[in-house]
Structure formats: C-alpha cells, structure tokens
Design a protein around this motif. Structure first.
Motif, PDB file in Angstrom:
ATOM      1  N   ARG A   1     -40.320  18.239  -3.535  1.00 54.92           N
ATOM      2  CA  ARG A   1     -41.781  18.456  -3.881  1.00 54.92           C
ATOM      3  C   ARG A   1     -42.397  17.317  -4.585  1.00 54.92           C
ATOM      4  O   ARG A   1     -43.596  17.234  -4.674  1.00 54.92           O
ATOM      5  CB  ARG A   1     -41.679  19.694  -4.442  1.00 54.92           C
ATOM      6  CG  ARG A   1     -41.485  20.844  -3.538  1.00 54.92           C
ATOM      7  CD  ARG A   1     -42.203  22.357  -4.045  1.00 54.92           C
ATOM      8  NE  ARG A   1     -41.737  23.299  -3.150  1.00 54.92           N
ATOM      9  CZ  ARG A   1     -40.917  24.239  -3.441  1.00 54.92           C
ATOM     10  NH1 ARG A   1     -39.911  24.124  -4.326  1.00 54.92           N
ATOM     11  NH2 ARG A   1     -40.547  24.996  -2.415  1.00 54.92           N
ATOM     12  N   HIS A   2     -41.616  16.388  -4.795  1.00 57.22           N
ATOM     13  CA  HIS A   2     -42.278  15.332  -5.866  1.00 57.22           C
ATOM     14  C   HIS A   2     -41.967  13.915  -5.506  1.00 57.22           C
ATOM     15  O   HIS A   2     -42.137  12.846  -6.058  1.00 57.22           O
ATOM     16  CB  HIS A   2     -41.906  15.318  -7.529  1.00 57.22           C
ATOM     17  CG  HIS A   2     -42.319  16.866  -8.036  1.00 57.22           C
ATOM     18  ND1 HIS A   2     -41.816  18.035  -8.019  1.00 57.22           N
ATOM     19  CD2 HIS A   2     -43.464  17.001  -8.624  1.00 57.22           C
ATOM     20  CE1 HIS A   2     -42.724  18.915  -8.481  1.00 57.22           C
ATOM     21  NE2 HIS A   2     -43.697  18.215  -9.000  1.00 57.22           N
ATOM     22  N   GLY A   3     -41.458  13.892  -4.136  1.00 55.58           N
ATOM     23  CA  GLY A   3     -41.560  12.558  -3.695  1.00 55.58           C
ATOM     24  C   GLY A   3     -40.295  12.126  -2.943  1.00 55.58           C
ATOM     25  O   GLY A   3     -40.316  10.887  -2.208  1.00 55.58           O
TER      26      GLY A   3
ATOM     27  N   ASP B   1     -37.565  14.804 -17.599  1.00 50.95           N
ATOM     28  CA  ASP B   1     -38.450  15.380 -16.523  1.00 50.95           C
ATOM     29  C   ASP B   1     -37.991  14.962 -15.078  1.00 50.95           C
ATOM     30  O   ASP B   1     -38.438  13.842 -14.635  1.00 50.95           O
ATOM     31  CB  ASP B   1     -40.042  15.112 -17.026  1.00 50.95           C
ATOM     32  CG  ASP B   1     -41.038  15.888 -16.098  1.00 50.95           C
ATOM     33  OD1 ASP B   1     -40.642  16.124 -14.927  1.00 50.95           O
ATOM     34  OD2 ASP B   1     -41.976  16.100 -16.565  1.00 50.95           O
TER      35      ASP B   1
ATOM     36  N   THR C   1     -38.841  11.500 -10.439  1.00 49.20           N
ATOM     37  CA  THR C   1     -39.104  11.535  -8.956  1.00 49.20           C
ATOM     38  C   THR C   1     -40.321  10.806  -8.454  1.00 49.20           C
ATOM     39  O   THR C   1     -40.309   9.869  -7.584  1.00 49.20           O
ATOM     40  CB  THR C   1     -38.880  12.744  -8.151  1.00 49.20           C
ATOM     41  OG1 THR C   1     -37.774  13.590  -8.662  1.00 49.20           O
ATOM     42  CG2 THR C   1     -38.957  12.677  -6.620  1.00 49.20           C
ATOM     43  N   ARG C   2     -41.492  11.231  -9.146  1.00 51.50           N
ATOM     44  CA  ARG C   2     -42.698  10.526  -8.557  1.00 51.50           C
ATOM     45  C   ARG C   2     -42.686   9.051  -9.157  1.00 51.50           C
ATOM     46  O   ARG C   2     -43.123   8.241  -8.086  1.00 51.50           O
ATOM     47  CB  ARG C   2     -43.900  11.394  -9.461  1.00 51.50           C
ATOM     48  CG  ARG C   2     -44.163  12.612  -8.925  1.00 51.50           C
ATOM     49  CD  ARG C   2     -45.479  13.188  -9.643  1.00 51.50           C
ATOM     50  NE  ARG C   2     -45.454  13.233 -10.993  1.00 51.50           N
ATOM     51  CZ  ARG C   2     -45.064  14.558 -11.528  1.00 51.50           C
ATOM     52  NH1 ARG C   2     -44.606  15.519 -10.630  1.00 51.50           N
ATOM     53  NH2 ARG C   2     -44.942  14.499 -12.969  1.00 51.50           N
TER      54      ARG C   2
ATOM     55  N   THR D   1     -40.716  22.083   2.869  1.00 58.98           N
ATOM     56  CA  THR D   1     -41.218  20.683   2.536  1.00 58.98           C
ATOM     57  C   THR D   1     -40.971  19.786   3.442  1.00 58.98           C
ATOM     58  O   THR D   1     -41.747  18.575   3.210  1.00 58.98           O
ATOM     59  CB  THR D   1     -39.898  20.283   1.379  1.00 58.98           C
ATOM     60  OG1 THR D   1     -38.830  20.184   1.985  1.00 58.98           O
ATOM     61  CG2 THR D   1     -39.982  21.523   0.082  1.00 58.98           C
TER      62      THR D   1
ATOM     63  N   VAL E   1     -37.207  20.427  -6.459  1.00 60.62           N
ATOM     64  CA  VAL E   1     -38.073  19.647  -7.357  1.00 60.62           C
ATOM     65  C   VAL E   1     -38.210  18.339  -6.804  1.00 60.62           C
ATOM     66  O   VAL E   1     -39.278  17.810  -6.790  1.00 60.62           O
ATOM     67  CB  VAL E   1     -37.482  19.768  -8.768  1.00 60.62           C
ATOM     68  CG1 VAL E   1     -38.110  18.584  -9.653  1.00 60.62           C
ATOM     69  CG2 VAL E   1     -37.494  21.010  -9.444  1.00 60.62           C
TER      70      VAL E   1
ATOM     71  N   ALA F   1     -39.029  16.027 -12.306  1.00 65.41           N
ATOM     72  CA  ALA F   1     -40.341  15.683 -11.050  1.00 65.41           C
ATOM     73  C   ALA F   1     -40.965  14.502 -11.502  1.00 65.41           C
ATOM     74  O   ALA F   1     -41.388  13.820 -10.475  1.00 65.41           O
ATOM     75  CB  ALA F   1     -41.386  16.911 -11.533  1.00 65.41           C
ATOM     76  N   ALA F   2     -41.247  13.993 -12.882  1.00 67.13           N
ATOM     77  CA  ALA F   2     -41.996  12.903 -13.143  1.00 67.13           C
ATOM     78  C   ALA F   2     -41.249  11.748 -12.932  1.00 67.13           C
ATOM     79  O   ALA F   2     -41.568  10.765 -12.313  1.00 67.13           O
ATOM     80  CB  ALA F   2     -42.180  12.829 -14.785  1.00 67.13           C
TER      81      ALA F   2
ATOM     82  N   ARG G   1     -40.476   7.141  -6.670  1.00 72.73           N
ATOM     83  CA  ARG G   1     -41.152   7.002  -5.424  1.00 72.73           C
ATOM     84  C   ARG G   1     -42.324   6.048  -5.381  1.00 72.73           C
ATOM     85  O   ARG G   1     -42.354   5.261  -4.377  1.00 72.73           O
ATOM     86  CB  ARG G   1     -41.787   8.427  -4.949  1.00 72.73           C
ATOM     87  CG  ARG G   1     -42.720   8.274  -3.640  1.00 72.73           C
ATOM     88  CD  ARG G   1     -41.995   7.939  -2.386  1.00 72.73           C
ATOM     89  NE  ARG G   1     -42.970   7.978  -1.473  1.00 72.73           N
ATOM     90  CZ  ARG G   1     -43.144   9.161  -0.713  1.00 72.73           C
ATOM     91  NH1 ARG G   1     -42.698  10.395  -0.899  1.00 72.73           N
ATOM     92  NH2 ARG G   1     -44.109   9.118   0.243  1.00 72.73           N
TER      93      ARG G   1
END
Length: 218
Positions: free
Chosen positions: A30-32, A198, A203-204, A62, A27, A200-201, A207
């Motif tokens: 894939r998100h940063g 969350d 991580t984004r 990845t 995860v 993924a959020a 980043r």
C-alpha cells in the motif's frame, strides 16, 4: 508478462517477530512496493501454504503480485501469482508448464552461468545478487558488487532487452542510485524496509529513490 520490478518487498519468515507477514506485505504493497515475495526456508509445506493464503488475502485490492520463493507447489496451492526460483530449484521451463503462461516467474542470477540460463528461460524478470553483504541470509557466495551487477546486467540486456532486472542484498537508501545507474531496474529489500522504525515511510522513501534514479538514468 511485463513485471514492474521497481520495488520488491521480500517478506521473510525471520520477520515474524515484527508483525504477522500478511500485515507486513499489505503495508509494503500500500505504500509503494510493486511486487511482494514470500520466503521461508524452514517451514513445512502445510505451514507455507497457510501463510501464503493469508498473504494472498492481505494483498487483495492492491494490484501488487505475490511470488513464492522456491516453491512452485506452494504457489499453485495458494493461488499466488507466481514463483521466484534459484539455481537449485525447479527449472523455469517445468515451472512455466505447471503454472501456466500468465504466472510470474523470476530467477536469481549470481554469476554468468545463471545469466546464461535466465537469458533463454521462460521467465518474466531476473534478480542479481547478492550485490553487497547482507545480514538477512547466510550467503556462501561473495557479493558481486556494482561492477559484477553491471556485467551481469549487460549480459542479460543483450539477450533479453525488455526483461526487468532487479538487485538484492545490502541495499540502503544511499545505494539505490548507484545500483540503478549500474543497470538495475529496481531493488529487492528485506531488513531495510521491514526493520525500519516506520515501515510505510521506509517503503515510500525507497520507492521515491528508485523512481528518481530511473528518471535520472533515462
């Protein structure tokens, strides 16, 4: 090897209550996240190799490298990209000889002595910390703070101007900009990513914050 150290997502064994570590690593990648580190201070060698193999598999496709905390043997056995070494681990010269010239090798820097060692070691990056207090690890050393980070970073910059240097411990979204302004090229995170509602959020968001701070620093 030139390492992109902007966002190091550290999958620690303590996170197993959230989800399997390979899943968490995937995860983040894939998100940063730009590098993944696997850390387990208590598992047997066999358990660590099994877990590392699963993480290697989860990261396929990845393009994000995996380093193993402390354990050169586990890195070799699992086909991971390299290791992250502390002051009490195998020395970087021996690790480089065993892992080869293409392996990723990083060092923890907590003080000037560590910085001096990192400056002449055959390593690809250094990570300074703990910068702030953290709940993720029992740390007998006092946090170095932003001033300590700046001082150690300056020492490393003089000797190794092109080597990326990260910062770890207690880094929140609001602390990213000051940490980057103090000289870090990226941040290493555990709880702030993986214990977020969350992942993924989170991580984004981290980043994006790192990229903005690096751009502002110029």
């Amino acid at each position: 090897m030139k390492i992109d150290y902007r966002l190091n997502a550290l999958v620690d064994a303590s996170l197993a209550d959230i989800a399997p570590l390979p899943e968490l690593a995937a995860v983040a990648a894939r998100h940063g996240a730009t590098i993944i580190q696997y850390r387990d201070k208590h598992a047997s060698t066999r358990q660590m190799i099994e877990q590392a193999l699963l993480i290697v598999d989860a990261l396929k496709g990845t393009g994000v490298p995996l380093v193993i905390n402390d354990r050169v043997d586990v890195a070799l056995a699992s086909g991971a990209d390299g290791v992250h070494l502390g002051a009490d681990d195998m020395d970087a010269h021996t690790a480089r000889r065993l892992l080869g010239r293409d392996a990723v090798i990083g060092l923890t820097v907590k003080n000037k002595k560590d910085a001096e060692r990192a400056a002449i070691a055959p390593v690809d990056y250094a990570c300074i910390g703990g910068v702030f207090e953290t709940i993720s690890k029992v740390n007998p050393d006092a946090p170095v703070g932003l001033e300590g980070l700046q001082h150690l970073r300056h020492h490393l910059k003089q000797a190794r101007p092109d080597m990326p240097v990260g910062a770890i411990a207690g880094i929140t979204l609001k602390r990213v900009a000051p940490v980057i302004a103090a000289g870090a090229d990226g941040v290493a995170l555990i709880s702030a990513l993986f214990r977020a509602g969350d992942i993924a959020a989170a991580t984004r968001d981290f980043r994006r914050e790192v990229d903005h701070a690096l751009e502002a620093r110029g």
